[in-house]
Design an enzyme around this catalytic site. Structure first.
Site, short mmCIF file in Angstrom:
data_model
loop_
_atom_site.label_atom_id
_atom_site.label_comp_id
_atom_site.label_asym_id
_atom_site.label_seq_id
_atom_site.Cartn_x
_atom_site.Cartn_y
_atom_site.Cartn_z
N TYR A 102 -22.04 -1.13 31.66
CA TYR A 102 -22.98 -1.19 32.78
C TYR A 102 -22.78 0.09 33.60
CZ TYR A 102 -25.03 -3.53 36.92
OH TYR A 102 -25.78 -3.88 38.00
N ARG A 154 -37.35 5.21 36.70
CA ARG A 154 -36.30 5.53 37.69
C ARG A 154 -35.02 4.82 37.30
NH1 ARG A 154 -33.86 2.19 41.75
NH2 ARG A 154 -32.40 2.50 40.10
N GLU A 243 -36.71 -3.98 36.36
CA GLU A 243 -35.55 -3.11 36.54
C GLU A 243 -35.94 -1.64 36.50
OE1 GLU A 243 -32.36 -4.62 36.94
OE2 GLU A 243 -31.96 -2.62 37.69
N ASP A 266 -34.92 -6.38 40.72
CA ASP A 266 -33.48 -6.25 40.96
C ASP A 266 -33.18 -5.14 41.96
OD1 ASP A 266 -30.74 -6.72 40.42
OD2 ASP A 266 -30.71 -5.00 39.10
N ASP A 267 -33.93 -4.05 41.88
CA ASP A 267 -33.60 -2.88 42.72
C ASP A 267 -34.04 -3.09 44.16
OD1 ASP A 267 -32.63 -1.18 40.48
OD2 ASP A 267 -34.62 -1.73 39.78
N ASN A 414 -25.60 6.48 44.93
CA ASN A 414 -25.04 6.66 43.59
C ASN A 414 -25.64 7.89 42.96
OD1 ASN A 414 -23.36 4.45 43.08
ND2 ASN A 414 -25.10 3.12 42.71
#
Ligand SMILES: O=C([O-])CC(=O)C(=O)O
Ligand SMILES: [Mg+2]
Length: 561
Positions: A102, A154, A243, A266-267, A414
């Site tokens: 992951y 993305r 996602e 999810d984002d 990140n």
């Protein structure tokens, strides 16, 4: 009769075909009886191993791989050969293997997808083949419960990876099984290949995706819509996780489909959920209550605004009016603090704009910086989602520490190269006072003889539980209320609340239990909102337990029909 006997699986496959099926293959663990019944003699080395022995051998192979990406390749190929062994191994070494299958290593796997490609997994629906969509879905004869779909535009913080986006769907679904206990054969990663704007990929002779610029606008939305319709025809009750879509598409897609099927992004929602839960935990650790706090964001894109909206809802649940709650949120982007006299604000930013008159006294040269907000508004927490390194300066952290006994500082950007400030600096500048969570994984920080753990604020704490809960009682939709209870439940499981020296989020060795708690809360909430049939709590608890697949071998038998 043993458990393995009572749960035996019947298959028409035998010999090499059986060994080629990763869902049924046991490799060297096929027993002698099975080898006879299924024509496997001679196709395997003679020694029969237990799952435990296989895990030990596989762990050794994993350990000697010299780089993270080689470890990733090893695990992915194990997954494509023998899923039971793959999950048994990952569960035994979750902390070590999670960053490999992951974030962050999966990012490299997406970037190098075409070079690394070996075996088929999941479904690729490319725009030119859209007319065949129903037939493509029909290739999967089994009942699919969870789908993770991307269009690859993305991927994490790595931009457009085209067909390589498949890697992230595979990674997320591995966690649905390893952490959420969803049976692997009921999951399906799907890549909607809409082309790519990544010139490097278009120029790469090895690129495996549709070699074409990205489609957009009407063409794009029609393509996604025909996918959703085909999906509803084939698996109307499946949970669909969006996602790593580009945010300009992610928001309208979520708004369009969230009332049509059981789906979430999810984002947007996962990231907002885990951040809000970590903030609640930090508040509790600092002896505060969310409705008394104010929060400043650096980064006012849709990710930051999504988190802010989740926090507004939490404050309102504690009795604040919407207006009172919004006043406590400060969104700063590269043009400074967002206020209602700025032109060109996006719709989702307008709702979070401060009143110009209220903040005018803070203005310097026509705008208000994060340092100004920290000085004047004294927010209890600052959250960085700017993607810009170094913007949580020493001056800002020192000011936060003068304002508060335990300032809350979450540099979430990140990968690590983009982080607003590294935990070591934040702990040093705040003299150990700050409560820190990051987006990327960090080792604990030592400062003046004490160790400060750093929580990794990652969606993994939310999405498997949300999904498991929705499936456990057949919820038709994922509502804001279901997300809110997931957030509250995760916050309650924070070890820091009991012991300041513990991290703000649970450690990975308790993540399955926390996931079950979230699933139960989500399932009960779905029922309360009439999004799922009325079911007794004990019955839901039992279903969650029963749904939890665990990687154990079952007796494989020849089916003669
Ligand atoms: O995958 C992760 O670690 C978090 C996530 O969804 C993203 O960054 O897009
Ligand atoms: Mg993502």
């Amino acid at each position: 009769m043993s458990r393995a006997e009572s749960h035996s699986i019947h298959t028409g496959l035998s010999g090499r075909m059986l060994l080629e099926n990763p869902l049924l293959n046991k490799g060297t663990a096929f027993t002698l009886e099975e080898r006879s019944e299924l024509d496997l003699h001679g196709l395997l080395p003679p020694r029969v191993e237990t799952l435990e022995e296989q895990c030990r051998r596989a762990y050794k192979s994993f350990s000697i791989k010299p780089t993270p990406i080689l470890k990733h390749i090893y695990l992915r190929s194990l997954q494509d050969t023998n899923e039971t062994l793959f999950f048994a191994l990952v569960q035994r070494h979750l902390e070590e293997m999670l960053p490999i299958i992951y974030t962050p290593v999966v990012g490299q796997a997406c970037q190098r997808f075409s070079d690394l490609y070996r075996r088929p997994r999941g479904l690729y629906i490319s725009y030119p083949e859209r007319a065949r969509m129903d037939a493509m879905l029909a290739n999967f004869k089994r009942n699919i419960e969870v789908i993770v779909v991307t269009d690859g535009e993305r991927i994490l913080g790595l931009g457009d990876q085209g067909v390589g986006g498949m890697g992230i769907c595979i990674g997320k679904l591995s966690l649905y099984s390893a952490v959420g206990g969803i049976t692997p054969n009921q999951t399906l990663p799907i890549m909607l290949d809409c082309g790519t704007s990544n010139q490097k990929l278009l120029d790469d002779p090895n690129y495996l995706g549709w070699r074409h610029g990205r489609i957009d606008d009407e063409q794009y939305y029609e393509f996604v819509d025909s996918f959703i319709k085909a999906l509803k025809r084939r698996w109307p009750n499946a949970l669909l996780q969006f996602e790593d879509f580009a945010i300009n598409h992610a928001t309208p897609l979520l708004e369009t489909y969230r009332d049509e099927l059981c789906t979430f992004n999810d984002d947007i929602q996962g990231t907002a959920g885990v951040t809000a839960a970590t903030l609640l935990a930090a508040a509790k650790t600092a002896g505060k209550s969310i409705e008394d706090m104010s929060v400043a964001f650096l980064g006012a894109g849709s990710a930051g605004c999504g988190i802010a909206e989740q926090i507004v809802r939490l404050m309102m649940a504690k009795g604040l009016s919407e207006e009172e709650a919004r006043k406590r949120i400060y969104m700063v982007d590269r043009f400074g603090l967002i206020h209602d006299e700025m032109s060109d604000l996006r719709a989702f930013q307008q709702k979070l704009a401060q009143k110009h008159d209220a903040i005018q006294p803070w203005m310097m040269d026509g705008s208000v910086s994060l340092a100004d907000v920290v000085k004047h508004a004294k927010p209890d927490a600052i959250i960085g989602v700017s993607g810009q390194p170094g913007l949580f300066t020493q001056e800002i952290i020192e000011q936060m520490s003068r304002n508060h006994e335990q300032p809350i500082v979450f540099p979430l950007s990140n990968p690590i190269s983009q982080i607003e400030a590294v935990p070591e600096d934040i702990i040093k500048w705040s003299r150990g006072k700050a409560l820190v969570a990051t987006g990327s994984p960090f080792e604990p920080v030592s400062f003046e003889g004490r160790s400060y753990p750093v929580a990794q604020c990652n969606n993994i704490y939310i999405f498997p539980g949300l999904g498991l809960g929705a499936l456990a009682n057949g919820a038709r939709r994922i509502s804001d209320g279901m997300l809110d209870v997931a957030v509250q439940t995760l916050a309650l499981s924070s070890p820091a609340v009991i012991n300041r020296e513990s991290p703000l989020l649970p450690t990975l060795d308790s993540i399955q239990r926390v996931t079950d708690d979230i699933a139960l809360a989500v399932a009960l909430q779905a029922q309360k909102e009439e999004l799922a049939p009325e079911t007794e709590r004990t019955e839901i608890e039992q279903r969650i337990r029963e749904k939890r697949w665990s990687p154990e071998y079952r007796r494989i038998r020849m089916s003669y029909c």
